[in-house]
Design a protein around this motif. Structure first.
Motif, PDB file in Angstrom:
ATOM      1  N   VAL A 270      20.366 -89.647 -41.483  1.00  0.00           N
ATOM      2  CA  VAL A 270      19.064 -90.122 -41.001  1.00  0.00           C
ATOM      3  C   VAL A 270      18.815 -91.551 -41.461  1.00  0.00           C
ATOM      4  O   VAL A 270      18.307 -92.393 -40.708  1.00  0.00           O
ATOM      5  CB  VAL A 270      17.943 -89.185 -41.476  1.00  0.00           C
ATOM      6  CG1 VAL A 270      16.568 -89.786 -41.209  1.00  0.00           C
ATOM      7  CG2 VAL A 270      18.059 -87.830 -40.787  1.00  0.00           C
ATOM      8  N   ASN A 271      19.171 -91.852 -42.710  1.00  0.00           N
ATOM      9  CA  ASN A 271      18.995 -93.214 -43.212  1.00  0.00           C
ATOM     10  C   ASN A 271      19.864 -94.203 -42.450  1.00  0.00           C
ATOM     11  O   ASN A 271      19.475 -95.360 -42.259  1.00  0.00           O
ATOM     12  CB  ASN A 271      19.318 -93.259 -44.708  1.00  0.00           C
ATOM     13  CG  ASN A 271      18.170 -92.768 -45.556  1.00  0.00           C
ATOM     14  OD1 ASN A 271      17.018 -93.126 -45.320  1.00  0.00           O
ATOM     15  ND2 ASN A 271      18.458 -91.931 -46.538  1.00  0.00           N
TER      16      ASN A 271
ATOM     17  N   ARG B 291      14.414-104.308 -31.294  1.00  0.00           N
ATOM     18  CA  ARG B 291      14.307-102.986 -31.918  1.00  0.00           C
ATOM     19  C   ARG B 291      12.899-102.423 -31.782  1.00  0.00           C
ATOM     20  O   ARG B 291      12.721-101.207 -31.682  1.00  0.00           O
ATOM     21  CB  ARG B 291      14.725-103.068 -33.388  1.00  0.00           C
ATOM     22  CG  ARG B 291      16.214-103.304 -33.583  1.00  0.00           C
ATOM     23  CD  ARG B 291      16.633-103.036 -35.007  1.00  0.00           C
ATOM     24  NE  ARG B 291      16.147-104.049 -35.930  1.00  0.00           N
ATOM     25  CZ  ARG B 291      16.087-103.877 -37.251  1.00  0.00           C
ATOM     26  NH1 ARG B 291      16.455-102.720 -37.786  1.00  0.00           N
ATOM     27  NH2 ARG B 291      15.663-104.851 -38.034  1.00  0.00           N
TER      28      ARG B 291
ATOM     29  N   GLU C  22       6.669 -93.297 -38.297  1.00  0.00           N
ATOM     30  CA  GLU C  22       6.823 -94.690 -37.950  1.00  0.00           C
ATOM     31  C   GLU C  22       7.407 -94.787 -36.555  1.00  0.00           C
ATOM     32  O   GLU C  22       8.273 -94.008 -36.177  1.00  0.00           O
ATOM     33  CB  GLU C  22       7.735 -95.382 -38.965  1.00  0.00           C
ATOM     34  CG  GLU C  22       7.177 -95.269 -40.382  1.00  0.00           C
ATOM     35  CD  GLU C  22       8.186 -95.654 -41.414  1.00  0.00           C
ATOM     36  OE1 GLU C  22       9.320 -95.992 -41.038  1.00  0.00           O
ATOM     37  OE2 GLU C  22       7.842 -95.613 -42.607  1.00  0.00           O
ATOM     38  N   THR C  23       6.971 -95.771 -35.798  1.00  0.00           N
ATOM     39  CA  THR C  23       7.415 -95.860 -34.415  1.00  0.00           C
ATOM     40  C   THR C  23       7.513 -97.306 -33.970  1.00  0.00           C
ATOM     41  O   THR C  23       6.829 -98.181 -34.481  1.00  0.00           O
ATOM     42  CB  THR C  23       6.444 -95.121 -33.482  1.00  0.00           C
ATOM     43  OG1 THR C  23       6.863 -95.310 -32.136  1.00  0.00           O
ATOM     44  CG2 THR C  23       5.031 -95.628 -33.612  1.00  0.00           C
TER      45      THR C  23
ATOM     46  N   SER D 198      13.486-102.086 -41.072  1.00  0.00           N
ATOM     47  CA  SER D 198      14.514-101.708 -42.042  1.00  0.00           C
ATOM     48  C   SER D 198      15.041-102.876 -42.854  1.00  0.00           C
ATOM     49  O   SER D 198      15.492-102.695 -43.987  1.00  0.00           O
ATOM     50  CB  SER D 198      15.682-101.012 -41.333  1.00  0.00           C
ATOM     51  OG  SER D 198      16.377-101.917 -40.488  1.00  0.00           O
TER      52      SER D 198
ATOM     53  N   ASP E 122       8.040 -88.137 -40.553  1.00  0.00           N
ATOM     54  CA  ASP E 122       7.852 -87.811 -41.965  1.00  0.00           C
ATOM     55  C   ASP E 122       6.536 -87.078 -42.069  1.00  0.00           C
ATOM     56  O   ASP E 122       5.477 -87.654 -41.805  1.00  0.00           O
ATOM     57  CB  ASP E 122       7.844 -89.079 -42.820  1.00  0.00           C
ATOM     58  CG  ASP E 122       7.704 -88.776 -44.305  1.00  0.00           C
ATOM     59  OD1 ASP E 122       7.390 -87.627 -44.639  1.00  0.00           O
ATOM     60  OD2 ASP E 122       7.905 -89.690 -45.118  1.00  0.00           O
TER      61      ASP E 122
ATOM     62  N   PHE F 262      10.267 -92.108 -36.223  1.00  0.00           N
ATOM     63  CA  PHE F 262      10.796 -91.545 -37.465  1.00  0.00           C
ATOM     64  C   PHE F 262       9.753 -90.607 -38.039  1.00  0.00           C
ATOM     65  O   PHE F 262       8.643 -91.022 -38.364  1.00  0.00           O
ATOM     66  CB  PHE F 262      11.152 -92.658 -38.452  1.00  0.00           C
ATOM     67  CG  PHE F 262      12.357 -93.443 -38.040  1.00  0.00           C
ATOM     68  CD1 PHE F 262      13.635 -92.982 -38.337  1.00  0.00           C
ATOM     69  CD2 PHE F 262      12.230 -94.619 -37.326  1.00  0.00           C
ATOM     70  CE1 PHE F 262      14.758 -93.690 -37.943  1.00  0.00           C
ATOM     71  CE2 PHE F 262      13.343 -95.332 -36.921  1.00  0.00           C
ATOM     72  CZ  PHE F 262      14.618 -94.861 -37.232  1.00  0.00           C
TER      73      PHE F 262
ATOM     74  N   ASP G 173      15.110 -98.822 -36.931  1.00  0.00           N
ATOM     75  CA  ASP G 173      13.758 -99.115 -37.405  1.00  0.00           C
ATOM     76  C   ASP G 173      13.591-100.627 -37.519  1.00  0.00           C
ATOM     77  O   ASP G 173      14.306-101.285 -38.279  1.00  0.00           O
ATOM     78  CB  ASP G 173      13.545 -98.454 -38.768  1.00  0.00           C
ATOM     79  CG  ASP G 173      12.105 -98.572 -39.246  1.00  0.00           C
ATOM     80  OD1 ASP G 173      11.334 -99.366 -38.655  1.00  0.00           O
ATOM     81  OD2 ASP G 173      11.738 -97.873 -40.203  1.00  0.00           O
TER      82      ASP G 173
ATOM     83  N   ASP H 292      13.990 -85.790 -41.096  1.00  0.00           N
ATOM     84  CA  ASP H 292      14.826 -85.213 -42.138  1.00  0.00           C
ATOM     85  C   ASP H 292      14.158 -83.981 -42.728  1.00  0.00           C
ATOM     86  O   ASP H 292      12.938 -83.962 -42.941  1.00  0.00           O
ATOM     87  CB  ASP H 292      15.065 -86.259 -43.235  1.00  0.00           C
ATOM     88  CG  ASP H 292      16.183 -85.876 -44.190  1.00  0.00           C
ATOM     89  OD1 ASP H 292      17.022 -85.025 -43.823  1.00  0.00           O
ATOM     90  OD2 ASP H 292      16.229 -86.441 -45.293  1.00  0.00           O
TER      91      ASP H 292
ATOM     92  N   ARG I 285      18.040 -94.990 -39.375  1.00  0.00           N
ATOM     93  CA  ARG I 285      16.874 -95.806 -39.700  1.00  0.00           C
ATOM     94  C   ARG I 285      17.264 -97.270 -39.914  1.00  0.00           C
ATOM     95  O   ARG I 285      16.561 -98.177 -39.472  1.00  0.00           O
ATOM     96  CB  ARG I 285      16.183 -95.267 -40.950  1.00  0.00           C
ATOM     97  CG  ARG I 285      14.904 -96.003 -41.322  1.00  0.00           C
ATOM     98  CD  ARG I 285      14.313 -95.478 -42.601  1.00  0.00           C
ATOM     99  NE  ARG I 285      13.715 -94.182 -42.426  1.00  0.00           N
ATOM    100  CZ  ARG I 285      12.473 -93.982 -42.016  1.00  0.00           C
ATOM    101  NH1 ARG I 285      11.706 -95.010 -41.718  1.00  0.00           N
ATOM    102  NH2 ARG I 285      11.994 -92.765 -41.900  1.00  0.00           N
ATOM    103  N   ARG I 286      18.382 -97.502 -40.601  1.00  0.00           N
ATOM    104  CA  ARG I 286      18.787 -98.877 -40.868  1.00  0.00           C
ATOM    105  C   ARG I 286      19.007 -99.657 -39.567  1.00  0.00           C
ATOM    106  O   ARG I 286      18.728-100.855 -39.492  1.00  0.00           O
ATOM    107  CB  ARG I 286      20.091 -98.906 -41.686  1.00  0.00           C
ATOM    108  CG  ARG I 286      19.970 -98.329 -43.084  1.00  0.00           C
ATOM    109  CD  ARG I 286      19.112 -99.185 -43.985  1.00  0.00           C
ATOM    110  NE  ARG I 286      19.068 -98.631 -45.318  1.00  0.00           N
ATOM    111  CZ  ARG I 286      18.177 -97.730 -45.730  1.00  0.00           C
ATOM    112  NH1 ARG I 286      17.245 -97.296 -44.898  1.00  0.00           N
ATOM    113  NH2 ARG I 286      18.202 -97.284 -46.968  1.00  0.00           N
TER     114      ARG I 286
END
Length: 605
Positions: free
Chosen positions: A52-53, A178, A3-4, A63, A187, A185, A60, A324, A56-57
């Protein structure tokens, strides 16, 4: 999936200078200031994924689209009354705050009123006396509140400088701000996605917006036409007409008679988004022919995900990449290669891993180790070496400490021979005894390559403790090697010290309890390795010394131990006692004697 946010102006190197978290998940109070890149390692349940979360909060832009959850708020068990019951207490709120430096121009413009001066270490200057030339940074914060009375949860991302949580005043960060941050991110589960949130779609659209839009429109039109032709096929239409015949169960299916012409077949809901969600990559990588991504294994998906992230980083002049558990399911060289490529191609990476292979791609100063064996989560970073001697000592990090990334305790032996003998004995212990690994303990040597010994244990132990390991030293009982202050120096840098019996080095510990006949029989193994049997023509009383001399000069500790075990049927009791003492002292809850002096259980009174 990767995700970007939208890419931004080239040549900028956005990076996080400080990450703070209060009551977020398992973190009570986290204050992390990375030194460039951040490779996050550590014990299980120490908070790698939660870190990492947390990022992200805040970073991202999607989020806050999902419903907030109390999962993000630290919860504790509190003992109840006399019945021994417990209850879960949820903190009133959790906060995560991120400080960003080297902001892209468009972010500076959009967040102009929220910019703050930075100190040289990258943290915000809250003194009010910042000079006019101070660089500007941006603080963003995520807060999730839990109202116990109404059992409701609310969250938002806001500007701390413009807000006052104490009075419930929050100036929220627009999603557009943001979205301008060049953050990826990572994954590795789903690369090559053309759907709207996929990175491949973002890269394709940015590369040529007009052509990509036209291609997707053509796809939608042609698929719709092909689906209509399929629905109109005589064979399909005939069966459908029979199914919806007015004389059967479908009589009241619609407002009027239904026919096959009222039924169409389209991918998902018929929209372009639904169509692209159903499109998944199929690759031809070998003679097996084209196969779905899942059939090619974890290495293929991880490599392609990293390639997508690096392509974005290149197109933006350096994006921040956050991921992660890098290396899960991958071989060692591929893990190291991906870590190295991500580090080299990104402005800043925040990568967590349980693999030492990934750590080899990073500098010592970039390693962030998390622990929880003290009862609370803690963050550890190695101090930069002050001189050449300390720089040489740092070789231990790559060679011996990093392979113990997830261990709780490091047991430091004097040298390579000690490590070989103790490690061999540890591997051969049987139930009910458990190996050191079962206690979260990793056995290492204080030998940096230029010789070990008791004098090397304190600096190695100090280095290990900087990384958050609990440290137990294991030394021999040779009084000639231990000056008055040596053992004190070791105790000062370790959590515990285990010492072999007086006048006993590891070679004598191997032989303790064995008869001369058993030692002679085991010594035959030396000839298998090109060494003469040192016990030949020696009287029984000289046999132990002859074997110890050869072991000390030539090694072969493990090989001789195996041969002796065949003769005696049991492991040397002194080594068993030493390993048991290390297991005891290595437990985080151990608080008895800091120094354990072993005795020889085979010695006669």
């Amino acid at each position: 999936m990767i995700e970007t946010s939208h890419p931004t102006k080239k040549g900028l190197t956005l990076h996080v200078t400080q990450l703070r978290a209060v009551d977020f998940r398992g973190w009570i109070d986290l204050d992390l200031r990375p030194r460039g890149h951040a490779l996050v390692v550590g014990e299980p349940r120490a908070g790698r994924s939660d870190l990492v979360n947390a990022l992200r909060r805040v970073l991202d832009p999607r989020s806050t689209r999902n419903q907030p959850s109390t999962v993000d708020i630290r919860q504790t068990l509190v003992a109840g009354g006399s019945a021994g019951t417990t209850s879960v207490v949820v903190a009133p709120h959790a906060e995560v705050e991120v400080t960003l430096a080297n902001l892209p121009n468009d972010v500076e413009q959009e967040a102009d009123g929220a910019l703050e001066p930075l100190l040289p270490d990258g943290t915000v200057d809250l003194s009010g006396n910042a000079g006019p030339g101070a660089p500007l940074g941006l603080r963003l914060a995520y807060r999730v509140d839990y109202d116990q009375a109404t059992d409701s949860v609310e969250h938002r991302v806001y500007y701390p400088i413009l807000s006052d949580p104490a009075t419930d005043k929050f100036v929220r960060v627009p999603t557009a701000v943001r979205a301008l941050l060049p953050v990826v991110f990572l994954d590795s589960a789903r690369p090559l996605q053309l759907r709207a949130e996929g990175l491949l779609r973002r890269l394709v659209s940015d590369n040529d917006p007009l052509s990509s839009a036209a291609a997707l429109h053509d796809l939608e039109t042609e698929v719709a036409a092909a689906a209509s032709a399929l629905s109109a096929n005589a064979a399909i239409e005939g069966v459908l007409d029979a199914l919806v015949d007015d004389s059967g169960p479908a009589r009241r299916l619609g407002d009027g008679p239904v026919t096959a012409k009222d039924i169409q077949f389209l991918p998902e809901d018929g929209s372009l988004a639904g169509l692209l969600r159903s499109f998944q990559p199929v690759l031809r990588l070998d003679d097996a022919g084209p196969l779905p991504m899942d059939s090619h294994g974890s290495t293929t998906t991880a490599v392609l995900s990293a390639a997508e992230a690096l392509l974005l980083a290149a197109s933006t002049g350096g994006a921040m990449i956050i991921g992660d558990d890098l290396g899960e399911g991958l071989d060692g060289p591929t893990t190291e290669h991906l870590a190295s490529a991500l580090r080299a191609g990104a402005a800043q990476v925040w990568i967590t891993t349980r693999r030492a292979d990934a750590a080899r791609a990073f500098e010592t100063a970039e390693i962030v180790r998390l622990t929880r064996h003290s009862g609370t989560r803690q963050v550890h970073q190695v101090q930069p070496p002050a001189d050449r001697k300390e720089a040489g000592l740092h070789r231990h990090i790559q060679g011996q400490l990093l392979p113990a990334l997830t261990a709780t305790t490091i047991a430091v032996s004097e040298g390579r021979h000690d490590l070989s003998a103790l490690g061999a004995a540890d591997r051969r212990r049987t139930s009910p005894d458990m190996p050191l690994a079962a206690h979260g303990i990793r056995l290492i040597s204080a030998d940096t390559g230029s010789g070990g010994g008791t004098s090397q244990i304190p600096p190695v132990s100090k280095l290990a403790r900087q990384l958050g390991y609990r440290v137990v030293a294991l030394v021999d009982g040779d009084p000639a090697k231990h000056s008055a202050g040596v053992l004190t120096d070791i105790e000062n840098e370790c959590d515990a010290l285990v010492r072999l019996p007086d006048n006993m080095a590891v070679e004598r510990a191997i032989l303790a309890g064995a008869t001369a006949a058993q030692i002679r029989a085991a010594a035959a193994v030396f000839s298998d390795y090109g060494q003469p049997d040192p016990t030949l023509k020696k009287p029984d009383e000289d046999v132990p010394d002859a074997v110890m001399k050869l072991l000390h000069s030539k090694g072969l500790h493990e090989q001789f131990l195996d041969a002796l075990l065949e003769e005696t049927g049991t492991l040397p009791p002194v080594l068993v006692s030493a390993l048991a003492a290390v297991s005891l002292c290595g437990h985080p809850g151990y608080s008895l004697l800091k120094r354990i002096d072993l005795t020889d259980p085979t010695a006669t009174a």
